[in-house]
Write a protein that holds these residues in place. Sequence first.
Motif, short mmCIF file in Angstrom:
data_model
loop_
_atom_site.label_atom_id
_atom_site.label_comp_id
_atom_site.label_asym_id
_atom_site.label_seq_id
_atom_site.Cartn_x
_atom_site.Cartn_y
_atom_site.Cartn_z
N TYR A 57 0.81 -1.22 0.00
CA TYR A 57 0.00 0.00 0.00
C TYR A 57 0.84 1.28 0.00
O TYR A 57 0.29 2.39 0.03
N LYS A 65 0.09 3.69 -3.00
CA LYS A 65 -1.27 4.23 -2.89
C LYS A 65 -1.36 5.27 -1.78
O LYS A 65 -1.96 6.34 -1.94
N GLU A 66 -0.74 4.96 -0.64
CA GLU A 66 -0.83 5.89 0.49
C GLU A 66 -0.04 7.17 0.24
O GLU A 66 -0.38 8.22 0.79
N ASN A 119 -5.78 8.04 7.85
CA ASN A 119 -5.38 7.11 6.78
C ASN A 119 -6.56 6.73 5.89
O ASN A 119 -7.72 7.00 6.22
N LEU A 120 -6.21 6.12 4.77
CA LEU A 120 -7.19 5.78 3.73
C LEU A 120 -8.20 4.74 4.22
O LEU A 120 -9.39 4.83 3.88
N TYR A 146 -5.75 -4.65 5.56
CA TYR A 146 -5.32 -3.26 5.46
C TYR A 146 -5.99 -2.43 6.56
O TYR A 146 -5.33 -1.65 7.26
N ARG A 156 -4.39 -0.46 10.01
CA ARG A 156 -4.51 1.00 10.06
C ARG A 156 -5.53 1.41 11.13
O ARG A 156 -6.07 2.51 11.09
#
Lengths: 264, 264
Positions: A212, A215-216, A232-233, B103, B107
């Motif tokens: 990731y 992307k991040e 965060n996403l 993911y 996070r």
Amino acid sequence: MPHILYINFNTGNTMNATLKTMLQHRSIRKFTADDIDEQTLNLILQAACNGSTMGNMQLYSIIVTKDKEKMKAMAPLHFNQPIATNAPVILTFVADFHRFNKYCEYRDAATDAYSNLQSYHWAVIDAIIAAQNACVAAESLGLGFCWLGTITYNADKFIEALQLPKHTVPVACIAMGYPDEQPELTDKLPLEALVHYETYNDYNKESIDWLYTEKEAHENTKKLLEENNLPNLARIFTERRYTKADNEHFAKVIETVMKRQGFL
Amino acid sequence: MPHILYINFNTGNTMNATLKTMLQHRSIRKFTADDIDEQTLNLILQAACNGSTMGNMQLYSIIVTKDKEKMKAMAPLHFNQPIATNAPVILTFVADFHRFNKYCEYRDAATDAYSNLQSYHWAVIDAIIAAQNACVAAESLGLGFCWLGTITYNADKFIEALQLPKHTVPVACIAMGYPDEQPELTDKLPLEALVHYETYNDYNKESIDWLYTEKEAHENTKKLLEENNLPNLARIFTERRYTKADNEHFAKVIETVMKRQGFL
């Protein structure tokens, strides 16, 4: 040498027009005022209907929406996304066992063999194959498009609006037209994140971090984090875009639809 | 003029290489001994992973099977169809929320937002879009393929064989290689049977008769009726190919899988 179509292009690699089209895909949400002429639409529909299909049963139907009044009436079901009314054409792909059941009925065959969750999967898969073929065909002709995920959220109301019979469920909705924007390519996960060899290669903290990273670090992600004031996403997804409460609400809708339409 | 790719080819129509590929699609079940080289496979995988996807979450994984021992071990799950072992490559497309949940976990986001039937649909649709992109890419490179519907029949056992974690379900399986046969194009229903304008145009005895005329008159159909000693195609489906009892058995399998994998 059987691979007659396996041609090496210019640069010694195997890139061709189809691959170029597919590798340059990006969703288009703004369209010019140009209509899609009948011949072009027909080619797209032909490509859609020539994909693989379970036992050659062709378990899908395509509803073409061109009538602006109809689009406006359905816009709230698409949460009033501008493309729900701005596209010249919207194609709705319906998982459809109704036609095949009718065929069975008129040939004195059983009409209750396909009222189950396995048959539902065949029809959904058939419909999505057709939809994606339509998309690739459209892009090869210079059109752009965007999928409207809202179709499964409000499947019950779309069934009413499109007058869909029992044993059908709308599963894909694609707004298409000639692009009036050229957005950058979407950031995607690296192939390593998506492809496994022989068995599933599970993820851990380290591999997720690595996969990731890009992307991040992406500009779009940074912008989103600022706009949403979130760290965060992942949390943008779970707390803003697709929350547990919303998802569970719409899960009930699709479950009710699957039951009422005779698949569950 | 925004339609830069909207080129008129030779004959004054809009046919192009991509459309030609798609309109000449037929399933291939016999392959040459040629392997699919890494570069070619990579292009196919890249095309697969560049399709539309729900919220750019890329809710799928692809399992590449090349190991002949692995193919042989899974062949019974594919009811020992010859292509389950004769193809150089088998791609299994998995509806996958596991990676995205991981993911979220790393996070500090919620990990239970996508354990529902709505999220399942997103992942299935994403996986099939990827699968069909792989198919079109493969054909553009001179490869042939066939979908193995058995993947959803025996999803429980494939999960074990491919070591798939919770929140994943295998939904497409495609055997591919270089064609060692050139079968005729499959008979398809006319577009009129599949496409509706504005609302669903229901079928009656007359329209079904008309829409199935060509299919019923097809050489393959006649052969099938003789072989099966049955009066029509519908009854071949309901009494031989996909019977109620079989479908309901496999419906239970997929329902159990969806529950156990956390989607129902």
